[in-house]
Motif scaffolding. Structure first.
Motif, PDB file in Angstrom:
ATOM      1  N   VAL A  35       0.848  -1.184   0.000  1.00  0.00           N
ATOM      2  CA  VAL A  35       0.000   0.000   0.000  1.00  0.00           C
ATOM      3  C   VAL A  35       0.886   1.238   0.000  1.00  0.00           C
ATOM      4  CG1 VAL A  35      -1.703   1.301   1.324  1.00  0.00           C
ATOM      5  CG2 VAL A  35      -1.840  -1.183   1.248  1.00  0.00           C
ATOM      6  N   LEU A  36       0.620   2.145  -0.927  1.00  0.00           N
ATOM      7  CA  LEU A  36       1.346   3.407  -1.023  1.00  0.00           C
ATOM      8  C   LEU A  36       0.400   4.526  -0.613  1.00  0.00           C
ATOM      9  CD1 LEU A  36       3.828   5.079  -1.977  1.00  0.00           C
ATOM     10  CD2 LEU A  36       2.761   5.123  -4.228  1.00  0.00           C
ATOM     11  N   SER A  37       0.859   5.383   0.269  1.00  0.00           N
ATOM     12  CA  SER A  37       0.065   6.519   0.728  1.00  0.00           C
ATOM     13  C   SER A  37       0.957   7.753   0.726  1.00  0.00           C
ATOM     14  CB  SER A  37      -0.468   6.251   2.137  1.00  0.00           C
ATOM     15  OG  SER A  37      -1.244   7.329   2.590  1.00  0.00           O
ATOM     16  N   PHE A  38       0.355   8.910   0.501  1.00  0.00           N
ATOM     17  CA  PHE A  38       1.105  10.160   0.516  1.00  0.00           C
ATOM     18  C   PHE A  38       0.183  11.286   0.925  1.00  0.00           C
ATOM     19  CE2 PHE A  38      -0.517   9.456  -3.712  1.00  0.00           C
ATOM     20  CZ  PHE A  38      -1.055  10.685  -4.090  1.00  0.00           C
ATOM     21  N   TYR A  39       0.777  12.378   1.403  1.00  0.00           N
ATOM     22  CA  TYR A  39      -0.008  13.554   1.740  1.00  0.00           C
ATOM     23  C   TYR A  39       0.851  14.808   1.613  1.00  0.00           C
ATOM     24  CZ  TYR A  39       1.974  13.450   6.505  1.00  0.00           C
ATOM     25  OH  TYR A  39       2.810  13.468   7.587  1.00  0.00           O
ATOM     26  N   PHE A  40       0.176  15.962   1.558  1.00  0.00           N
ATOM     27  CA  PHE A  40       0.786  17.258   1.319  1.00  0.00           C
ATOM     28  C   PHE A  40       0.601  18.147   2.557  1.00  0.00           C
ATOM     29  CE2 PHE A  40      -0.588  15.427  -2.653  1.00  0.00           C
ATOM     30  CZ  PHE A  40       0.373  15.770  -3.582  1.00  0.00           C
ATOM     31  N   PRO A  41       1.400  17.968   3.612  1.00  0.00           N
ATOM     32  CA  PRO A  41       1.166  18.715   4.858  1.00  0.00           C
ATOM     33  C   PRO A  41       1.327  20.226   4.728  1.00  0.00           C
ATOM     34  CG  PRO A  41       3.268  17.565   4.945  1.00  0.00           C
ATOM     35  CD  PRO A  41       2.570  17.107   3.698  1.00  0.00           C
ATOM     36  N   GLU A  42       2.102  20.688   3.751  1.00  0.00           N
ATOM     37  CA  GLU A  42       2.332  22.127   3.584  1.00  0.00           C
ATOM     38  C   GLU A  42       1.540  22.699   2.417  1.00  0.00           C
ATOM     39  OE1 GLU A  42       6.553  22.404   3.137  1.00  0.00           O
ATOM     40  OE2 GLU A  42       6.927  21.605   5.139  1.00  0.00           O
ATOM     41  N   GLY A  43       0.646  21.933   1.856  1.00  0.00           N
ATOM     42  CA  GLY A  43      -0.145  22.398   0.723  1.00  0.00           C
ATOM     43  C   GLY A  43       0.460  21.949  -0.598  1.00  0.00           C
ATOM     44  N   PHE A  44       0.015  22.583  -1.680  1.00  0.00           N
ATOM     45  CA  PHE A  44       0.328  22.115  -3.022  1.00  0.00           C
ATOM     46  C   PHE A  44       1.204  23.076  -3.821  1.00  0.00           C
ATOM     47  CE2 PHE A  44      -3.749  20.658  -1.495  1.00  0.00           C
ATOM     48  CZ  PHE A  44      -3.584  19.285  -1.558  1.00  0.00           C
ATOM     49  N   TRP A  63       9.759   8.250   2.518  1.00  0.00           N
ATOM     50  CA  TRP A  63      10.609   9.249   1.897  1.00  0.00           C
ATOM     51  C   TRP A  63       9.821  10.529   1.739  1.00  0.00           C
ATOM     52  CZ3 TRP A  63       8.277   5.277  -0.643  1.00  0.00           C
ATOM     53  CH2 TRP A  63       7.549   5.556  -1.795  1.00  0.00           C
ATOM     54  N   THR A  64      10.543  11.607   1.491  1.00  0.00           N
ATOM     55  CA  THR A  64       9.892  12.898   1.294  1.00  0.00           C
ATOM     56  C   THR A  64      10.238  13.438  -0.079  1.00  0.00           C
ATOM     57  OG1 THR A  64      11.728  14.063   2.337  1.00  0.00           O
ATOM     58  CG2 THR A  64       9.852  13.514   3.750  1.00  0.00           C
ATOM     59  N   GLY A  65       9.301  14.182  -0.607  1.00  0.00           N
ATOM     60  CA  GLY A  65       9.497  14.868  -1.872  1.00  0.00           C
ATOM     61  C   GLY A  65       9.235  16.345  -1.678  1.00  0.00           C
ATOM     62  N   VAL A  66       9.547  17.103  -2.704  1.00  0.00           N
ATOM     63  CA  VAL A  66       9.276  18.536  -2.691  1.00  0.00           C
ATOM     64  C   VAL A  66       8.588  18.883  -4.006  1.00  0.00           C
ATOM     65  CG1 VAL A  66      11.569  19.158  -3.590  1.00  0.00           C
ATOM     66  CG2 VAL A  66      10.260  20.825  -2.266  1.00  0.00           C
ATOM     67  N   VAL A  67       7.547  19.695  -3.926  1.00  0.00           N
ATOM     68  CA  VAL A  67       6.806  20.081  -5.118  1.00  0.00           C
ATOM     69  C   VAL A  67       7.711  20.955  -5.978  1.00  0.00           C
ATOM     70  CG1 VAL A  67       4.809  21.351  -6.009  1.00  0.00           C
ATOM     71  CG2 VAL A  67       4.580  19.947  -3.944  1.00  0.00           C
ATOM     72  N   SER A  68       7.977  20.499  -7.204  1.00  0.00           N
ATOM     73  CA  SER A  68       8.822  21.278  -8.109  1.00  0.00           C
ATOM     74  C   SER A  68       8.000  22.132  -9.053  1.00  0.00           C
ATOM     75  CB  SER A  68       9.765  20.368  -8.902  1.00  0.00           C
ATOM     76  OG  SER A  68       9.025  19.479  -9.709  1.00  0.00           O
ATOM     77  N   SER A  69       6.757  21.730  -9.323  1.00  0.00           N
ATOM     78  CA  SER A  69       5.847  22.577 -10.099  1.00  0.00           C
ATOM     79  C   SER A  69       4.417  22.230  -9.733  1.00  0.00           C
ATOM     80  CB  SER A  69       6.077  22.418 -11.605  1.00  0.00           C
ATOM     81  OG  SER A  69       5.660  21.152 -12.046  1.00  0.00           O
ATOM     82  N   SER A  70       3.571  23.231  -9.844  1.00  0.00           N
ATOM     83  CA  SER A  70       2.174  23.053  -9.491  1.00  0.00           C
ATOM     84  C   SER A  70       1.333  23.932 -10.402  1.00  0.00           C
ATOM     85  CB  SER A  70       1.956  23.442  -8.029  1.00  0.00           C
ATOM     86  OG  SER A  70       0.607  23.322  -7.676  1.00  0.00           O
ATOM     87  N   ASN A  74      -3.627  21.625  -9.016  1.00  0.00           N
ATOM     88  CA  ASN A  74      -4.294  20.370  -9.355  1.00  0.00           C
ATOM     89  C   ASN A  74      -3.390  19.423 -10.138  1.00  0.00           C
ATOM     90  OD1 ASN A  74      -6.399  21.908  -8.350  1.00  0.00           O
ATOM     91  ND2 ASN A  74      -7.875  21.095  -9.769  1.00  0.00           N
ATOM     92  N   GLU A  75      -2.334  19.940 -10.745  1.00  0.00           N
ATOM     93  CA  GLU A  75      -1.361  19.120 -11.451  1.00  0.00           C
ATOM     94  C   GLU A  75      -0.009  19.381 -10.810  1.00  0.00           C
ATOM     95  OE1 GLU A  75      -1.501  19.554 -15.695  1.00  0.00           O
ATOM     96  OE2 GLU A  75      -3.696  19.589 -15.686  1.00  0.00           O
ATOM     97  N   ILE A  76       0.468  18.410 -10.064  1.00  0.00           N
ATOM     98  CA  ILE A  76       1.617  18.613  -9.197  1.00  0.00           C
ATOM     99  C   ILE A  76       2.746  17.663  -9.586  1.00  0.00           C
ATOM    100  CG2 ILE A  76       2.375  18.538  -6.795  1.00  0.00           C
ATOM    101  CD1 ILE A  76      -0.879  18.772  -6.353  1.00  0.00           C
ATOM    102  N   THR A  89      10.580  10.847  -9.060  1.00  0.00           N
ATOM    103  CA  THR A  89       9.695  11.852  -9.636  1.00  0.00           C
ATOM    104  C   THR A  89       8.268  11.337  -9.540  1.00  0.00           C
ATOM    105  OG1 THR A  89      11.382  12.507 -11.235  1.00  0.00           O
ATOM    106  CG2 THR A  89       9.131  13.190 -11.700  1.00  0.00           C
ATOM    107  N   ALA A  90       7.365  12.197  -9.155  1.00  0.00           N
ATOM    108  CA  ALA A  90       5.949  11.829  -9.093  1.00  0.00           C
ATOM    109  C   ALA A  90       5.128  12.934  -9.738  1.00  0.00           C
ATOM    110  CB  ALA A  90       5.508  11.625  -7.656  1.00  0.00           C
ATOM    111  N   LYS A  91       4.090  12.518 -10.422  1.00  0.00           N
ATOM    112  CA  LYS A  91       3.120  13.463 -10.980  1.00  0.00           C
ATOM    113  C   LYS A  91       1.755  13.052 -10.455  1.00  0.00           C
ATOM    114  CE  LYS A  91       5.842  14.581 -14.966  1.00  0.00           C
ATOM    115  NZ  LYS A  91       5.945  14.769 -16.389  1.00  0.00           N
TER     116      LYS A  91
END
Length: 160
Positions: A35-44, A63-70, A74-76, A89-91
Motif C-alpha cells: 500500500v502506497l500513501s502520501f499527503y501534502f502537509p504544507e499544501g500544493f 521518503w519525502t518529496g518537494v513540489v517542483s511545479s504546481s 491540481n497538477e503537481i 519523480t511523481a506526478k
C-alpha cells in the motif's frame, strides 16, 4: 528504473479531496498487497513537502518529496527531497469529471533498493478518504482550539 501509475475515482468534489490530501490518514489498512500513501502537509504550492509511505506487510519505506511545479494546485510534480533512491519523480493530478474526482498518480524511482520493483508491481495507492476526513476534522478542531485558547482554559482547571 521502476515506474508505477494508478487512476482512482471518488464521489467527492475535487476541492474536498484536495483538502483531505493535506493530512495523513489516521490508519492505513494493509492486506496482501503493498500500500502506497502520501499527503501534502504544507499544501500544493511550489517547494512544499510531500510525505510518502510504502507499507508491505510489516515493512515500511518512507521518503519525502518537494513540489517542483504546481499548475493550478491540481497538477503537481514532485522531486525527491530525502529517501533511499538516487532519483524520484511523481506526478499527481486531481480533476473533476462530472460528479467524480479523478486522481492520477505516476511515480518513477531510480536507484531503488533491491526488491522494490516487485513490491511496486503489486502495490496500490490507498487514499482512504474517510480516514483522512476524520484526521482533517481533528486537525481543524485543534487549530480552532489553539486560536481560541481553549487548551489554556483546560490546563488551568484542577480535577478534584
Amino acid at each position: 528504473m521502476v515506474k508505477f501509475s494508478q487512476t482512482s475515482w471518488f464521489e467527492y468534489t475535487c476541492e474536498r479531496v484536495m483538502e483531505w490530501m493535506r493530512v495523513s490518514p489516521l490508519r492505513i489498512p494493509t492486506n496482501d498487497s503493498a500500500v502506497l500513501s502520501f499527503y501534502f502537509p504544507e499544501g500544493f504550492g511550489k517547494s512544499a513537502t510531500v510525505r510518502y509511505t510504502l507499507c508491505n506487510g510489516i515493512h515500511r519505506l518512507q521518503w519525502t518529496g518537494v513540489v517542483s511545479s504546481s499548475k493550478d494546485n491540481n497538477e503537481i510534480t514532485v522531486r525527491l527531497a530525502e529517501g533511499p533512491f538516487r532519483g524520484f519523480t511523481a506526478k499527481h493530478s486531481f480533476r473533476m469529471d462530472g460528479a467524480l474526482t479523478i486522481c492520477d498518480d505516476q511515480l518513477e524511482f531510480q536507484g531503488e533498493p533491491e526488491g522494490l520493483q516487485q513490491v511496486i508491481e503489486e502495490a496500490q495507492v490507498r487514499y482512504d478518504l474517510e480516514s483522512r476526513a476524520k484526521a482533517y476534522d481533528i486537525a481543524m478542531r485543534f487549530e480552532k482550539e489553539k486560536q481560541t485558547g481553549a487548551f489554556a482554559a483546560i490546563r488551568n482547571t484542577s480535577v478534584g
